[in-house]
Write a protein that holds these residues in place. Structure first.
Motif: not given
Length: 244
Positions: A151-155, A183-186
């Motif tokens: 159920h997780y997103s790819s991110g 995302d950019a911060p991660f």
């Protein structure tokens, strides 16, 4: 092949060949075999007589266009694949981010997968216990850690996989494109962590299409084209060579 004084990775005249899928049905292949007809194998040479060494504590990028053999190189170094010719030698424990979620089971929770993936990467239960809170905190999964990862997103998948790998007490870190997910911060957080690991003396081999990140993290670049090594030198020059 240039000789490195204290190599962590040695790739010596390595070749890797894959069989291509073809349009022949099983029935056609079976009939051909019964009739004694020789079936010509349709093969793809992913790597052809490639040699290089990576020194202890060195950060090296493997660059090339899609299908050039970059990911195959990392999989050979990780031990996921075996060469058809030549040899690959490594020294020390390897932690690999070869594919997002590799080693994760979709029907298990994030928590269970941390222990599963940690064990695959060579961590003992006590070691995982001690680092579990740090792994979860870095991944930013938080309340979802006990949810099934299907159920997780790819991110979310990437963040947890990356977090487990970087908390392994490894000598060699292999990274294949996964830093382009999220995302950019991660991504910035991951890059900062990798810099920290490099500063601590870890050996890194990375594949990425992010040329800015390559030049930021790696001192050296190896360019592969159609399965052959065509450049090995400073990362900045490797990027320019690839663009030319």
């Amino acid at each position: 092949m240039a000789t490195v004084t204290h190599p962590s990775i040695v790739v010596d005249r390595v070749s890797k060949v894959f069989l291509k899928r073809n349009s022949h049905s099983f029935k056609e292949a079976f009939i051909g075999w019964i009739r004694g007809k020789k079936v010509k194998a349709d093969v793809f040479t992913a790597l052809d007589d490639v040699s290089f060494q990576v020194g202890e504590g060195e950060a090296v990028a493997v660059l090339g266009l899609n299908g050039s053999g970059k990911s195959t190189t990392l999989k050979l170094v990780s031990g996921v694949l075996e060469p058809d010719g030549g040899k690959v030698l490594t020294r020390g424990r390897i932690a690999g981010l070869i594919e997002v979620g590799a080693g994760f089971h979709p029907d298990l929770s994030g928590r269970e997968n941390v222990y599963l993936n940690g064990a695959i990467l060579g961590m003992g239960k006590r070691e995982i216990d001690e680092r579990f809170d740090d792994i979860v905190a870095f991944s930013e999964i938080g309340e979802f850690i006990d949810q099934e990862v299907k159920h997780y997103s790819s991110g979310m998948f990437m963040r947890l996989a990356f977090s487990v790998a970087i908390h392994v007490d490894a000598d060699i870190l292999l990274v294949d494109e996964v830093l382009s997910v999220g995302d950019a911060p991660f991504r910035a957080k991951c890059a900062a962590k990798i810099k920290e690991l490099i500063a601590s003396g870890i050996t890194m081999l990375v594949v990425s299409h992010d040329m800015n990140m390559i030049q930021e993290l790696c001192a050296r670049g190896i360019v592969i084209s159609k399965g052959k090594k065509i450049f090995d030198g400073p990362a900045v020059e490797a990027v320019e060579f690839l663009k030319s």
